[in-house]
Design a protein around this motif. Structure first.
Motif, PDB file in Angstrom:
ATOM      1  N   TRP A  29       0.856  -1.200   0.000  1.00  0.00           N
ATOM      2  CA  TRP A  29       0.000   0.000   0.000  1.00  0.00           C
ATOM      3  C   TRP A  29       0.888   1.245   0.000  1.00  0.00           C
ATOM      4  O   TRP A  29       0.662   2.189  -0.755  1.00  0.00           O
ATOM      5  CB  TRP A  29      -0.907  -0.013   1.233  1.00  0.00           C
ATOM      6  CG  TRP A  29      -1.779   1.205   1.357  1.00  0.00           C
ATOM      7  CD1 TRP A  29      -3.026   1.374   0.827  1.00  0.00           C
ATOM      8  CD2 TRP A  29      -1.458   2.431   2.048  1.00  0.00           C
ATOM      9  NE1 TRP A  29      -3.499   2.621   1.137  1.00  0.00           N
ATOM     10  CE2 TRP A  29      -2.568   3.292   1.881  1.00  0.00           C
ATOM     11  CE3 TRP A  29      -0.358   2.879   2.780  1.00  0.00           C
ATOM     12  CZ2 TRP A  29      -2.612   4.573   2.435  1.00  0.00           C
ATOM     13  CZ3 TRP A  29      -0.395   4.153   3.323  1.00  0.00           C
ATOM     14  CH2 TRP A  29      -1.508   4.987   3.154  1.00  0.00           C
ATOM     15  N   THR A 193      -6.209 -10.026   3.910  1.00  0.00           N
ATOM     16  CA  THR A 193      -6.167  -8.924   2.950  1.00  0.00           C
ATOM     17  C   THR A 193      -4.853  -8.999   2.178  1.00  0.00           C
ATOM     18  O   THR A 193      -3.969  -9.782   2.503  1.00  0.00           O
ATOM     19  CB  THR A 193      -6.278  -7.561   3.668  1.00  0.00           C
ATOM     20  OG1 THR A 193      -5.144  -7.412   4.537  1.00  0.00           O
ATOM     21  CG2 THR A 193      -7.560  -7.450   4.472  1.00  0.00           C
ATOM     22  N   THR A 215      -9.063 -11.346   0.077  1.00  0.00           N
ATOM     23  CA  THR A 215      -9.396 -10.146  -0.691  1.00  0.00           C
ATOM     24  C   THR A 215      -8.105  -9.455  -1.132  1.00  0.00           C
ATOM     25  O   THR A 215      -7.100  -9.477  -0.416  1.00  0.00           O
ATOM     26  CB  THR A 215     -10.272  -9.169   0.135  1.00  0.00           C
ATOM     27  OG1 THR A 215     -10.330  -7.917  -0.560  1.00  0.00           O
ATOM     28  CG2 THR A 215      -9.723  -8.921   1.521  1.00  0.00           C
ATOM     29  N   ARG A 217      -7.716  -6.297  -1.437  1.00  0.00           N
ATOM     30  CA  ARG A 217      -7.562  -4.986  -0.779  1.00  0.00           C
ATOM     31  C   ARG A 217      -6.389  -5.017   0.197  1.00  0.00           C
ATOM     32  O   ARG A 217      -6.235  -5.954   0.972  1.00  0.00           O
ATOM     33  CB  ARG A 217      -8.834  -4.626   0.005  1.00  0.00           C
ATOM     34  CG  ARG A 217     -10.059  -4.589  -0.851  1.00  0.00           C
ATOM     35  CD  ARG A 217     -10.221  -3.277  -1.538  1.00  0.00           C
ATOM     36  NE  ARG A 217     -10.885  -2.320  -0.673  1.00  0.00           N
ATOM     37  CZ  ARG A 217     -10.945  -1.022  -0.946  1.00  0.00           C
ATOM     38  NH1 ARG A 217     -10.315  -0.540  -2.013  1.00  0.00           N
ATOM     39  NH2 ARG A 217     -11.615  -0.217  -0.151  1.00  0.00           N
ATOM     40  N   GLU A 221      -6.364   0.057   3.393  1.00  0.00           N
ATOM     41  CA  GLU A 221      -7.543   0.584   2.704  1.00  0.00           C
ATOM     42  C   GLU A 221      -8.781  -0.289   2.934  1.00  0.00           C
ATOM     43  O   GLU A 221      -9.849  -0.006   2.395  1.00  0.00           O
ATOM     44  CB  GLU A 221      -7.260   0.716   1.198  1.00  0.00           C
ATOM     45  CG  GLU A 221      -6.987  -0.604   0.527  1.00  0.00           C
ATOM     46  CD  GLU A 221      -6.423  -0.472  -0.880  1.00  0.00           C
ATOM     47  OE1 GLU A 221      -6.183   0.663  -1.330  1.00  0.00           O
ATOM     48  OE2 GLU A 221      -6.218  -1.520  -1.527  1.00  0.00           O
ATOM     49  N   PHE A 222      -8.636  -1.335   3.731  1.00  0.00           N
ATOM     50  CA  PHE A 222      -9.757  -2.235   4.041  1.00  0.00           C
ATOM     51  C   PHE A 222     -10.758  -1.451   4.887  1.00  0.00           C
ATOM     52  O   PHE A 222     -10.407  -0.869   5.915  1.00  0.00           O
ATOM     53  CB  PHE A 222      -9.208  -3.440   4.805  1.00  0.00           C
ATOM     54  CG  PHE A 222     -10.192  -4.531   5.095  1.00  0.00           C
ATOM     55  CD1 PHE A 222     -10.554  -5.451   4.110  1.00  0.00           C
ATOM     56  CD2 PHE A 222     -10.741  -4.667   6.360  1.00  0.00           C
ATOM     57  CE1 PHE A 222     -11.446  -6.480   4.388  1.00  0.00           C
ATOM     58  CE2 PHE A 222     -11.635  -5.688   6.645  1.00  0.00           C
ATOM     59  CZ  PHE A 222     -11.989  -6.602   5.654  1.00  0.00           C
ATOM     60  N   ASP A 226     -15.804  -3.477   2.982  1.00  0.00           N
ATOM     61  CA  ASP A 226     -15.049  -4.712   2.741  1.00  0.00           C
ATOM     62  C   ASP A 226     -15.332  -5.729   3.848  1.00  0.00           C
ATOM     63  O   ASP A 226     -15.472  -6.925   3.595  1.00  0.00           O
ATOM     64  CB  ASP A 226     -13.538  -4.424   2.702  1.00  0.00           C
ATOM     65  CG  ASP A 226     -13.169  -3.488   1.566  1.00  0.00           C
ATOM     66  OD1 ASP A 226     -13.712  -3.653   0.466  1.00  0.00           O
ATOM     67  OD2 ASP A 226     -12.355  -2.577   1.795  1.00  0.00           O
TER      68      ASP A 226
END
Ligand code: IPE
Ligand code: IPE
Ligand code: MG
Length: 259
Positions: A29, A193, A215, A217, A221-222, A226
């Protein structure tokens, strides 16, 4: 409390009792934003806060978060240092609020590897929140599923030296009761994640029958949507525990024989 060890199928249609999350993707991220990896870890702490609130609101009773694995000690010293500092800061900042929300905090893992200061903060947080029951929040730090099984075997053999002479008496329940989360039901829903589809040594014994949700993500940013998407996905799972659909009754589900 054996009956709550596994979710019944009827209840599984509602809310998972225990959600376990591998909070992965902090570094990627940050990299995508031309930031240092450690900025991703700092942002990830904010997601932790939000997910705790979502669990309290949704009625999830146990939330277990993988914050730092046994293997993560091998990361560059600087990154490990920042992660430990963030852990201390989060404990100092959040415990009061967690207590007000009725959250009981516990930390599992090889604690002796932490600094004295961090150990003190952990002990204090566990003490302050020990009477809460609304959400049981567990942070897995310096934790590995294999470490957990080995420490359980050490504890078991210390408590029951006789077992070494009668190994055929050893049962799954004997081992399970010495695992570091022996007091909690097994996770119903496992979320990872960050796009990787692996378990990375997290709760390997306890996840034998967890529903696995992955996921793409990244953890920082989860968000609430979500998390709700994962809960909705879980509600459509049929948990058979080795049986066939026709054997599952909505009212009186049978649980597996093992612990
Ligand atoms: C998870 O994010 C946090 C920890 C393991 C401490 P990562 O740091 O693994 O982030 P990625 O997977 O490199 O993106
Ligand atoms: C797992 O993530 C550990 C935590 C999230 C704390 P990693 O990023 O360390 O896992 P691998 O190395 O990709 O399997
Ligand atoms: Mg990672």
């Amino acid at each position: 409390m054996k009956s709550s060890k596994h979710m019944s199928n009827a209840k599984a249609g509602v809310i998972p009792q225990h959600v376990a999350i591998i909070m992965d993707g902090n570094g990627r991220w940050a990299k995508a934003r031309f930031l240092p990896r450690t900025a991703g870890h700092a942002q990830g702490v904010k997601t932790v806060r939000k997910v705790i609130e979502s669990c309290v609101r949704s009625g999830v009773r146990y939330l277990t978060l993988f914050a730092f694995s046994s293997e993560n000690w091998q990361r560059p010293q600087e990154e490990v240092g920042v992660l430990m500092d963030l852990f201390v800061q989060a404990l100092e900042k959040e415990v009061k609020k967690l207590n007000e929300q009725g959250v009981r905090l516990r930390v599992i893992g090889e604690r002796s590897r932490f600094s004295t200061k961090l150990i003190e903060r952990i002990e204090q947080a566990e003490r302050v929140t020990q009477h809460n029951d609304r959400l049981h929040l567990t942070i897995a730090a310096s934790y590995g599923g294999r470490w957990d099984i080995v420490q359980a075997m050490h504890a078991l053999l210390q408590a029951r030296p006789d077992l070494a002479q009668s190994v055929q008496d050893l049962t799954e329940a004997d081992i399970a009761q010495h695992l570091s989360m022996a007091w909690a039901p097994d996770p119903d829903l496992f979320i990872r994640t960050g796009g990787e589809q692996r378990v990375s040594n997290f709760l390997i014994w306890q996840q034998a029958y967890s529903e696995l949700y992955f996921t793409d993500r990244f953890w920082p940013e989860f968000d609430e949507n979500d998390f709700q998407a994962a809960l909705a996905w879980y509600q459509n799972r049929e948990r058979r525990f080795g049986k066939i659909s026709e054997q599952l009754t909505k009212l009186e589900p049978k649980e597996p024989t093992a612990c």
